[in-house]
Design an enzyme around this catalytic site. Structure first.
Site, PDB file in Angstrom:
ATOM      1  N   ARG A  17       0.818  -1.233   0.000  1.00  0.00           N
ATOM      2  CA  ARG A  17       0.000   0.000   0.000  1.00  0.00           C
ATOM      3  C   ARG A  17       0.849   1.279   0.000  1.00  0.00           C
ATOM      4  O   ARG A  17       0.489   2.280   0.611  1.00  0.00           O
ATOM      5  CB  ARG A  17      -0.972   0.036   1.186  1.00  0.00           C
ATOM      6  CG  ARG A  17      -1.981  -1.040   1.196  1.00  0.00           C
ATOM      7  CD  ARG A  17      -2.905  -0.994  -0.022  1.00  0.00           C
ATOM      8  NE  ARG A  17      -3.582  -2.269  -0.142  1.00  0.00           N
ATOM      9  CZ  ARG A  17      -3.128  -3.283  -0.880  1.00  0.00           C
ATOM     10  NH1 ARG A  17      -2.046  -3.143  -1.640  1.00  0.00           N
ATOM     11  NH2 ARG A  17      -3.744  -4.422  -0.923  1.00  0.00           N
ATOM     12  N   CYS A  32     -10.509   0.766   2.918  1.00  0.00           N
ATOM     13  CA  CYS A  32      -9.996   0.349   4.231  1.00  0.00           C
ATOM     14  C   CYS A  32      -9.349   1.536   4.933  1.00  0.00           C
ATOM     15  O   CYS A  32      -8.516   2.234   4.355  1.00  0.00           O
ATOM     16  CB  CYS A  32      -8.988  -0.785   4.067  1.00  0.00           C
ATOM     17  SG  CYS A  32      -9.809  -2.334   3.649  1.00  0.00           S
ATOM     18  N   GLU A  51      -4.390   3.615   6.656  1.00  0.00           N
ATOM     19  CA  GLU A  51      -4.198   3.480   5.209  1.00  0.00           C
ATOM     20  C   GLU A  51      -4.763   4.739   4.552  1.00  0.00           C
ATOM     21  O   GLU A  51      -4.195   5.279   3.609  1.00  0.00           O
ATOM     22  CB  GLU A  51      -4.926   2.236   4.692  1.00  0.00           C
ATOM     23  CG  GLU A  51      -4.741   2.031   3.199  1.00  0.00           C
ATOM     24  CD  GLU A  51      -5.166   0.641   2.741  1.00  0.00           C
ATOM     25  OE1 GLU A  51      -4.851  -0.340   3.440  1.00  0.00           O
ATOM     26  OE2 GLU A  51      -5.801   0.546   1.679  1.00  0.00           O
TER      27      GLU A  51
HETATM   28  C1  LIG Z   1     -15.343   0.987  -1.862  1.00  0.00           C
HETATM   29  C2  LIG Z   1     -13.836   1.090  -1.891  1.00  0.00           C
HETATM   30  C3  LIG Z   1     -13.069  -0.054  -2.052  1.00  0.00           C
HETATM   31  C4  LIG Z   1     -11.680   0.031  -2.055  1.00  0.00           C
HETATM   32  N1  LIG Z   1     -10.953  -1.112  -2.201  1.00  0.00           N
HETATM   33  C5  LIG Z   1      -9.605  -1.050  -2.209  1.00  0.00           C
HETATM   34  C6  LIG Z   1      -8.826  -2.236  -2.383  1.00  0.00           C
HETATM   35  O1  LIG Z   1      -9.349  -3.339  -2.536  1.00  0.00           O
HETATM   36  N2  LIG Z   1      -7.474  -2.109  -2.388  1.00  0.00           N
HETATM   37  C7  LIG Z   1      -6.847  -0.895  -2.235  1.00  0.00           C
HETATM   38  O2  LIG Z   1      -5.621  -0.835  -2.253  1.00  0.00           O
HETATM   39  N3  LIG Z   1      -7.574   0.238  -2.084  1.00  0.00           N
HETATM   40  C8  LIG Z   1      -8.920   0.191  -2.060  1.00  0.00           C
HETATM   41  N4  LIG Z   1      -9.641   1.341  -1.901  1.00  0.00           N
HETATM   42  C9  LIG Z   1      -8.941   2.633  -1.718  1.00  0.00           C
HETATM   43  C10 LIG Z   1      -8.642   3.365  -3.027  1.00  0.00           C
HETATM   44  O3  LIG Z   1      -9.470   2.881  -4.056  1.00  0.00           O
HETATM   45  C11 LIG Z   1      -7.183   3.224  -3.456  1.00  0.00           C
HETATM   46  O4  LIG Z   1      -6.301   3.604  -2.425  1.00  0.00           O
HETATM   47  C12 LIG Z   1      -6.871   4.076  -4.703  1.00  0.00           C
HETATM   48  O5  LIG Z   1      -5.607   3.754  -5.192  1.00  0.00           O
HETATM   49  C13 LIG Z   1      -6.899   5.563  -4.399  1.00  0.00           C
HETATM   50  O6  LIG Z   1      -6.667   6.250  -5.604  1.00  0.00           O
HETATM   51  P1  LIG Z   1      -7.199   7.731  -5.795  1.00  0.00           P
HETATM   52  O7  LIG Z   1      -6.849   8.179  -7.158  1.00  0.00           O
HETATM   53  O8  LIG Z   1      -8.617   7.793  -5.411  1.00  0.00           O
HETATM   54  O9  LIG Z   1      -6.309   8.495  -4.735  1.00  0.00           O
HETATM   55  P2  LIG Z   1      -6.756   9.703  -3.801  1.00  0.00           P
HETATM   56  O10 LIG Z   1      -7.697   9.188  -2.763  1.00  0.00           O
HETATM   57  O11 LIG Z   1      -7.209  10.852  -4.608  1.00  0.00           O
HETATM   58  O12 LIG Z   1      -5.363  10.055  -3.104  1.00  0.00           O
HETATM   59  C14 LIG Z   1      -4.766   9.136  -2.201  1.00  0.00           C
HETATM   60  C15 LIG Z   1      -3.327   9.612  -1.942  1.00  0.00           C
HETATM   61  O13 LIG Z   1      -2.580   9.492  -3.145  1.00  0.00           O
HETATM   62  C16 LIG Z   1      -2.052  10.778  -3.515  1.00  0.00           C
HETATM   63  N5  LIG Z   1      -2.142  10.879  -4.971  1.00  0.00           N
HETATM   64  C17 LIG Z   1      -3.252  10.931  -5.749  1.00  0.00           C
HETATM   65  N6  LIG Z   1      -2.907  11.013  -7.042  1.00  0.00           N
HETATM   66  C18 LIG Z   1      -1.559  11.014  -7.077  1.00  0.00           C
HETATM   67  C19 LIG Z   1      -0.598  11.075  -8.122  1.00  0.00           C
HETATM   68  N7  LIG Z   1      -0.955  11.194  -9.406  1.00  0.00           N
HETATM   69  N8  LIG Z   1       0.721  11.036  -7.784  1.00  0.00           N
HETATM   70  C20 LIG Z   1       1.108  10.924  -6.495  1.00  0.00           C
HETATM   71  N9  LIG Z   1       0.256  10.893  -5.457  1.00  0.00           N
HETATM   72  C21 LIG Z   1      -1.061  10.910  -5.760  1.00  0.00           C
HETATM   73  C22 LIG Z   1      -2.954  11.802  -2.834  1.00  0.00           C
HETATM   74  O14 LIG Z   1      -2.280  13.034  -2.662  1.00  0.00           O
HETATM   75  C23 LIG Z   1      -3.246  11.080  -1.534  1.00  0.00           C
HETATM   76  O15 LIG Z   1      -2.155  11.212  -0.630  1.00  0.00           O
HETATM   77  C24 LIG Z   1     -11.036   1.283  -1.891  1.00  0.00           C
HETATM   78  C25 LIG Z   1     -11.816   2.440  -1.750  1.00  0.00           C
HETATM   79  C26 LIG Z   1     -13.199   2.356  -1.743  1.00  0.00           C
HETATM   80  C27 LIG Z   1     -14.012   3.604  -1.585  1.00  0.00           C
END
Ligand SMILES: Cc1cc2nc3c(=O)[nH]c(=O)nc-3n(C[C@H](O)[C@H](O)[C@H](O)COP(=O)(O)OP(=O)(O)OC[C@H]3O[C@@H](n4cnc5c(N)ncnc54)[C@H](O)[C@@H]3O)c2cc1C
Length: 330
Positions: A202, A250, A325
């Site tokens: 992660r 999570c 996380e």
């Molecule tokens: C219903 C649900 C189920 C999920 N299931 C999982 C799962 O099974 N496994 C899992 O790992 N996660 C899961 N997640 C969490 C999420 O989907 C992941 O962590 C995903 O990778 C987040 O991506 P994001 O673009 O939404 O990031 P954001 O939430 O927008 O950002 C998260 C972090 O990443 C940084 N960030 C965003 N974009 C960039 C970039 N381009 N470069 C550098 N840093 C950046 C942000 O500044 C922040 O610190 C789940 C979430 C939900 C709501």
């Protein structure tokens, strides 16, 4: 390059002043951003980043908002979203690009831009940071390329997925990342080959660099087999997690197996009797202990109080300090 004027400042991309952020997160919590910049191309992103820094702001990056808890009220400064950077395309043939991501040639789309993605021998795709993980699951499934099925049902953008090394028991984002184009903290744009990176559980472990795009390498498989795996993983996920409710995924990382006796964070939370605990409209899901769900009008303060309480209960009961996380912006 298009320059948009809003209030007193001009930015090298679309810009919104006092933009609502809650709707840009899956938890639906958060106030407004003083500035929200919406670049539509990696070069625009870099220009926006530089413009913000020249004005004394330390920009934050918002992907799909699927792993974020944002503060109530006004978030001072600049947020840059990858929302408009959703492009995905075939890279130049490997023979053209000198064999590696070092040249960065893969990131220049072949023209015409809308050449359909077809199955071929070269199983690489290039995606900009704002391409959604569900879109990539769909595209690779339809091509019959394997490697991304483990991300089925995971919301968010590729940039966030690479930064977080999103994934689960069936695979993680970095399993298929061959290289990334990043904006380093010193403002330089670099291509990093996979061998130069050390992703962890992660955590893409990119040292604060921003992901602008990535080259993904998939494996040829039977279309029907990939489709079946995606469907199975989606079914499993929705049976175990509150996927149709507003959450940030999570909340806590799973602790190391040696410390937890192999129990996941969700199992520890359930065993500590914390399922169903609530603060305002924020509640620990009855379906999965590691999810906090917003029942309607939850505020960041409610979610933070609940996180503290769950962590304290697990620490009291098992002597294990759960690590977030979810990323919390303050
Ligand atoms: C219903 C649900 C189920 C999920 N299931 C999982 C799962 O099974 N496994 C899992 O790992 N996660 C899961 N997640 C969490 C999420 O989907 C992941 O962590 C995903 O990778 C987040 O991506 P994001 O673009 O939404 O990031 P954001 O939430 O927008 O950002 C998260 C972090 O990443 C940084 N960030 C965003 N974009 C960039 C970039 N381009 N470069 C550098 N840093 C950046 C942000 O500044 C922040 O610190 C789940 C979430 C939900 C709501």
């Amino acid at each position: 390059m298009r320059v948009e004027v809003s209030a007193a400042l001009t930015w090298p991309c679309a810009a919104l002043r006092e933009a609502d952020l809650a709707a840009r997160t899956t938890l639906r919590v958060g106030g407004r951003a003083e500035w929200l910049l919406e670049p539509a191309h990696p070069d625009e992103f870099v220009a926006a980043w530089n413009a913000a820094r020249e004005r004394g702001f330390e920009p934050r990056v918002l992907g799909g908002g699927a792993n974020l808890l944002l503060p109530d009220g006004l978030l001072a400064g600049v947020v840059i979203t990858t929302e408009r950077m959703g492009r995905v395309f075939r890279p130049r043939p490997e023979s053209d690009s000198d064999g590696g991501v070092h040249e960065g040639a893969e990131f220049a789309p072949l023209l015409p831009a809308l050449v359909p993605l077809e199955r071929g021998e070269d199983t690489r795709l290039v995606a900009w940071a704002g391409c959604t993980l569900p879109a990539l699951v769909r595209i690779t499934r339809d091509l019959g390329w394997s490697g991304f099925e483990g991300l089925a049902g995971v919301p968010g953008h590729l940039g966030g997925g690479v930064a977080m090394n999103a994934g689960g028991r069936y695979g993680a984002t970095w399993d298929v990342v061959e290289g990334v184009r990043v904006l380093a903290p010193d403002g330089s744009v670099r291509q990093l080959a996979r061998a130069q990176c050390a992703p962890r559980y992660r955590d893409g472990n990119l040292g604060g660099a921003i992901v602008l795009g990535a080259v993904l390498r998939l494996r040829v498989d039977e279309r029907a087999a990939v489709k079946e795996r995606v469907a199975t993983f989606l079914r499993e996920k929705s049976a175990a997690q509150p996927v149709s409710e507003h959450s940030c995924g999570c909340v806590f990382k799973n602790p190391e197996r040696e410390r937890s006796g192999g129990r996941t964070a969700g199992q520890l939370i359930e065993a500590a009797g914390a399922k169903g605990l609530a603060r305002g409209d924020a509640i620990v899901s009855e379906k999965h202990g590691n999810f906090i769900v917003n029942r309607g009008r939850a505020r960041a303060a409610d979610v933070l109080a609940l996180i503290d309480e769950v962590r304290a209960r697990v620490a009291d009961r098992f002597g294990i300090e759960l690590e977030n996380e979810v990323k919390v912006w303050r």
